[in-house]
Scaffold this motif. Sequence first.
Motif, PDB file in Angstrom:
ATOM      1  N   SER A  61      14.584 -13.835  65.743  1.00  0.00           N
ATOM      2  CA  SER A  61      13.256 -14.407  65.970  1.00  0.00           C
ATOM      3  C   SER A  61      13.249 -15.515  67.020  1.00  0.00           C
ATOM      4  O   SER A  61      12.176 -15.907  67.483  1.00  0.00           O
ATOM      5  CB  SER A  61      12.667 -14.919  64.654  1.00  0.00           C
ATOM      6  N   ASP A  62      14.406 -15.996  67.422  1.00  0.00           N
ATOM      7  CA  ASP A  62      14.464 -17.009  68.478  1.00  0.00           C
ATOM      8  C   ASP A  62      14.465 -16.388  69.874  1.00  0.00           C
ATOM      9  O   ASP A  62      13.912 -16.957  70.806  1.00  0.00           O
ATOM     10  CB  ASP A  62      15.722 -17.879  68.321  1.00  0.00           C
ATOM     11  N   THR A  63      15.108 -15.230  70.025  1.00  0.00           N
ATOM     12  CA  THR A  63      15.269 -14.653  71.360  1.00  0.00           C
ATOM     13  C   THR A  63      14.403 -13.428  71.632  1.00  0.00           C
ATOM     14  O   THR A  63      13.988 -13.199  72.766  1.00  0.00           O
ATOM     15  CB  THR A  63      16.739 -14.263  71.593  1.00  0.00           C
ATOM     16  N   PHE A  64      14.134 -12.631  70.613  1.00  0.00           N
ATOM     17  CA  PHE A  64      13.414 -11.374  70.824  1.00  0.00           C
ATOM     18  C   PHE A  64      11.981 -11.559  71.313  1.00  0.00           C
ATOM     19  O   PHE A  64      11.555 -10.830  72.221  1.00  0.00           O
ATOM     20  CB  PHE A  64      13.443 -10.510  69.556  1.00  0.00           C
ATOM     21  N   PRO A  65      11.189 -12.495  70.769  1.00  0.00           N
ATOM     22  CA  PRO A  65       9.808 -12.623  71.253  1.00  0.00           C
ATOM     23  C   PRO A  65       9.726 -12.863  72.760  1.00  0.00           C
ATOM     24  O   PRO A  65       8.923 -12.221  73.450  1.00  0.00           O
ATOM     25  CB  PRO A  65       9.250 -13.803  70.454  1.00  0.00           C
ATOM     26  N   ARG A  66      10.561 -13.752  73.282  1.00  0.00           N
ATOM     27  CA  ARG A  66      10.557 -14.016  74.726  1.00  0.00           C
ATOM     28  C   ARG A  66      10.944 -12.747  75.507  1.00  0.00           C
ATOM     29  O   ARG A  66      10.345 -12.434  76.534  1.00  0.00           O
ATOM     30  CB  ARG A  66      11.530 -15.139  75.064  1.00  0.00           C
ATOM     31  N   VAL A 113       3.990 -10.394  86.091  1.00  0.00           N
ATOM     32  CA  VAL A 113       5.370 -10.024  85.803  1.00  0.00           C
ATOM     33  C   VAL A 113       6.118 -11.328  85.539  1.00  0.00           C
ATOM     34  O   VAL A 113       5.928 -12.312  86.264  1.00  0.00           O
ATOM     35  CB  VAL A 113       5.993  -9.262  86.998  1.00  0.00           C
ATOM     36  N   MET A 114       6.934 -11.350  84.471  1.00  0.00           N
ATOM     37  CA  MET A 114       7.669 -12.567  84.121  1.00  0.00           C
ATOM     38  C   MET A 114       9.097 -12.231  83.726  1.00  0.00           C
ATOM     39  O   MET A 114       9.350 -11.175  83.150  1.00  0.00           O
ATOM     40  CB  MET A 114       7.016 -13.262  82.914  1.00  0.00           C
ATOM     41  N   ALA A 140      10.070 -18.555  78.774  1.00  0.00           N
ATOM     42  CA  ALA A 140      10.530 -19.785  78.111  1.00  0.00           C
ATOM     43  C   ALA A 140       9.841 -21.013  78.704  1.00  0.00           C
ATOM     44  O   ALA A 140       9.438 -21.917  77.962  1.00  0.00           O
ATOM     45  CB  ALA A 140      12.048 -19.911  78.229  1.00  0.00           C
ATOM     46  N   GLU A 141       9.668 -21.051  80.023  1.00  0.00           N
ATOM     47  CA  GLU A 141       8.948 -22.167  80.666  1.00  0.00           C
ATOM     48  C   GLU A 141       7.495 -22.212  80.194  1.00  0.00           C
ATOM     49  O   GLU A 141       6.969 -23.290  79.916  1.00  0.00           O
ATOM     50  CB  GLU A 141       8.974 -22.014  82.188  1.00  0.00           C
ATOM     51  N   LEU A 142       6.863 -21.055  80.122  1.00  0.00           N
ATOM     52  CA  LEU A 142       5.477 -20.978  79.656  1.00  0.00           C
ATOM     53  C   LEU A 142       5.372 -21.484  78.226  1.00  0.00           C
ATOM     54  O   LEU A 142       4.447 -22.235  77.880  1.00  0.00           O
ATOM     55  CB  LEU A 142       4.965 -19.533  79.757  1.00  0.00           C
ATOM     56  N   GLU A 172       1.813 -23.029  70.004  1.00  0.00           N
ATOM     57  CA  GLU A 172       2.270 -21.905  69.173  1.00  0.00           C
ATOM     58  C   GLU A 172       1.178 -20.853  68.967  1.00  0.00           C
ATOM     59  O   GLU A 172       1.470 -19.669  68.842  1.00  0.00           O
ATOM     60  CB  GLU A 172       2.781 -22.407  67.821  1.00  0.00           C
ATOM     61  N   GLY A 173      -0.077 -21.273  68.932  1.00  0.00           N
ATOM     62  CA  GLY A 173      -1.168 -20.311  68.786  1.00  0.00           C
ATOM     63  C   GLY A 173      -1.256 -19.363  69.975  1.00  0.00           C
ATOM     64  O   GLY A 173      -1.446 -18.156  69.813  1.00  0.00           O
ATOM     65  N   GLU A 174      -1.107 -19.911  71.172  1.00  0.00           N
ATOM     66  CA  GLU A 174      -1.153 -19.081  72.382  1.00  0.00           C
ATOM     67  C   GLU A 174       0.102 -18.214  72.475  1.00  0.00           C
ATOM     68  O   GLU A 174       0.040 -17.057  72.888  1.00  0.00           O
ATOM     69  CB  GLU A 174      -1.297 -19.962  73.630  1.00  0.00           C
TER      70      GLU A 174
END
Length: 172
Positions: A104-109, A120-121, A127-129, A135-137
Amino acid sequence: MADITDILKRATPRERTVMVCIRGDLAGEAERLAAELARTSDDWEPADLTEVHPGRELAARLKAVREQVKAAEVPFLLRYIGDRAYSDLLAKHPSEKDEELFNSDTFPRALIAASSVDPVMTEEQVAELFEVINEGEIKKLFDAAWDVHHSADVVPFSLAASALLAGLGGES
């Protein structure tokens, strides 16, 4: 009988656009004004009939800030990356806990970076964003990325669209 070749020619990956507010300062100001308006409305009693409700000015300011918040929303288009790429992505981000599907720390990004087609990111840019949006966004972005990979509702029901069509004499 359906021809799979024809079906495959017409098939396109699932997409979803989500609006993300990139101006947290404005969102916070809108929340502050809404709370102040609620307090003012609850507490205010006119001294006489000519006194103007102080909530009128607050409501006007709140409306203006909400319009600024809306203007500060940026669309993010996310697209299904395909079964094999998705499986590979999951495999690259295994959970250390048996009850979780992914880290859950790495997969969402990683999922957002892989799914985002406009803009495109890279994972680093995601991670910068995440350092400037709340957290809502972040949840909106991840939910959209998750949905293009998991949601089965192709055409969700829209009460608003049905009501509007019914009111205009169209079909609901």
